[in-house]
Enzyme design. Structure first.
Site, PDB file in Angstrom:
ATOM      1  N   CYS A 193      10.949  30.376  12.488  1.00  0.00           N
ATOM      2  CA  CYS A 193      11.393  31.148  11.314  1.00  0.00           C
ATOM      3  C   CYS A 193      11.643  30.301  10.069  1.00  0.00           C
ATOM      4  O   CYS A 193      11.211  30.649   8.969  1.00  0.00           O
ATOM      5  CB  CYS A 193      12.683  31.896  11.648  1.00  0.00           C
ATOM      6  SG  CYS A 193      12.468  33.269  12.784  1.00  0.00           S
ATOM      7  N   VAL A 209      10.319  31.070   6.264  1.00  0.00           N
ATOM      8  CA  VAL A 209      11.176  31.647   5.236  1.00  0.00           C
ATOM      9  C   VAL A 209      11.096  30.848   3.939  1.00  0.00           C
ATOM     10  O   VAL A 209      11.039  31.411   2.836  1.00  0.00           O
ATOM     11  CB  VAL A 209      12.637  31.733   5.737  1.00  0.00           C
ATOM     12  CG1 VAL A 209      13.579  32.088   4.600  1.00  0.00           C
ATOM     13  CG2 VAL A 209      12.758  32.765   6.848  1.00  0.00           C
TER      14      VAL A 209
END
Length: 489
Positions: free
Chosen positions: A133, A137
């Site tokens: 992640c 991001v």
């Protein structure tokens, strides 16, 4: 301290037993089910994992390949531990251990240092990079980062370093598998296509399948046919290697040379169409030979389709050995059909698995009554509905797209079934409903050696029939009155 600050101390109050009982009964009610199915934002116990886990599985399917997580160490530990618990085998992978500074300044330094250390310490033939992640991001540019790594000498210029963007907050493990497999094949086959050359081989893509026995079964079937085979990607030995006292970090996997030459194959077949749409679309545009997409060969009909297609592609007769296997599978179904006929099942899992489960159950005269997919599509729903509409045993069965295992619990408590088919996460609902769970999916944490038995092919039919029917017979023996405890069942 609370009194010194002038704050009131809140007393601990025990929940009355009658309130516990009321809530316990309420969550099993139709009223609660309606509220449960009305929720939109919250997901409770989804029947899927995240993209990077599937990417790591794909990477393990190639010779000498080191999976490399561009992201935090904790994320890498999750992927490794999940695979380790399912296979009960090591799942070697490394991470560049991004932390807060990487989240602020970007992860290029982590990646470069990690790649250099990985090459020096683990001496892989290929490093497969995928993301978690955090780098997704903040927008880390893997294309530029890896190009810079080569320029600066952090990795050898001739070492393949395929990479895939696999954000955990989007898609599931099958999407990560697809992205990683596509990148690996694009990297290895670059510049390898030779006009007029044909390897004579079948390239077989098993899809995001976590049963090592399925890969061995594919290879055995093609050996019976006399069809040369390249499996893309082969995890059979990666997660089911012999215990001989010596640890091999890179056990098994498709040889890189074979994977590179697969672009010149005679035919390419995917048997996990929902797990590999991007990969197969690229293959159709770039690979030589014929291209075939078929459902996962679970049950007689789906296995027949695969067998007949191989015979057609290679101009061969179906071997007598496979005809005999088919006959034995049909005989096993006939011997056992009375124990499954009319039984209702709740099934859940990956799209390719679901198509196989439903097809198999309908052939046995059972009802795939509740069909739950956490991340499905209209195409999948249409295919499943077609299977139900094509059988008298599909009447009354329902499909629930984009629902989770808490939805499934409401279903089995308010509209009961005889058993469930899926991964270990469903055991809690199965326990509440007092029904057996047949662990044919991923992950399976609470049983051993399940990945060593095939679900595909005629041998898979025999295995699934035997597991299900014998469990029903066990239940009958364990619960019947003494006067009905018979020797013959």
């Amino acid at each position: 301290m609370a009194n010194l600050l002038g704050l009131e101390v809140k007393k601990i109050v025990a929940t009355p037993p009658e309130e516990i009982e009321r809530v316990k009964n309420w969550i099993n009610s139709e009223e609660y089910k309606e509220q449960n199915f009305a929720r939109q934002a919250l997901v409770i116990n989804p029947a899927h994992a995240c993209q990077p886990l599937g990417a790591q599985l794909a990477a393990h399917g190639f010779e000498g390949t080191l999976p490399f997580v561009h992201g935090s160490q904790g994320c890498a530990s999750y992927y490794r531990s999940t695979l380790n618990r399912h296979f009960r085998e090591p799942a070697p992978a490394v991470s560049d251990a991004m932390t807060e500074d990487g989240a602020v300044f970007g992860g290029q330094n982590n990646l470069h240092e990690g790649l250099e250390n990985a090459v020096a310490l683990y001496k892989p033939k290929m490093i497969a990079v995928f993301t978690s992640c955090m780098p997704e991001v903040i927008g880390d540019d893997l294309t530029a980062f890896i190009k810079n790594a080569r320029t600066k000498g952090h990795v050898p210029k001739d070492m393949p370093v395929p990479f895939a963007n696999t954000p955990s907050f989007n898609g599931t493990h099958i999407h990560g598998y697809d992205s990683m497999l596509l990148s690996i094949l694009q990297t290895l086959t670059e510049g390898k296509q030779v006009e007029g050359r044909c390897t004579g081989k079948l390239n077989l893509i098993a899809g995001c399948d976590f049963n090592t026995a399925d890969y061995r079964e594919y290879k055995r079937i093609m050996k019976e046919f006399g069809v040369p085979l390249t499996v893309l990607a082969d995890i059979a030995d990666s997660f089911d290697s012999p215990c001989n006292g010596t640890y091999n970090i890179y056990a098994g996997g498709t040889p890189l040379e074979d994977a590179a030459d697969s672009i010149n194959g005679k035919a390419t077949m995917t048997l996990g169409p929902y797990a590999t749409p991007k990969t197969f679309s690229w293959i159709k545009d770039n690979y030589a030979g014929k291209h075939v997409s078929l459902p996962m060969p679970m049950g007689i009909e789906k296995t027949d389709a695969m067998i007949m297609k191989v015979a057609e592609l290679f101009g061969k007769e179906v071997p007598e050995s496979l005809k005999n296997e088919r006959g034995r599978a049909v005989d096993a179904m006939t011997d056992a059909q009375q124990y499954m006929h009319g039984k209702k099942f709740a099934v859940y899992g990956d799209p390719d698995y679901l198509v196989g489960y439903v097809s198999f159950l309908l052939e046995m005269g059972a009802h795939p009554y509740h069909i739950v997919c956490s991340r499905g599509s209209k195409k999948l729903e249409k295919e499943l509905q077609g299977l139900l509409d094509g059988s008298m045993y599909g009447k009354g069965c329902k499909i629930y797209m984009n629902k989770d295992l808490w939805h499934l619990r409401s279903l089995v408590m308010t509209d009961p079934v005889d058993a469930m088919i899926g991964d270990s996460h469903g055991k809690f609902a199965a326990r509440d409903a007092n029904i057996p769970l047949f662990r044919f999916g991923f992950p399976v944490f609470d049983r051993v050696n399940m990945h060593r038995y095939p679900r595909i092919g005629y041998q898979g039919v025999i295995y699934m029939v035997s597991q299900i029917c014998n469990k029903f017979l066990d239940i009958k023996d364990e619960t019947c009155e003494d006067r009905f405890f018979e020797l013959m069942r």
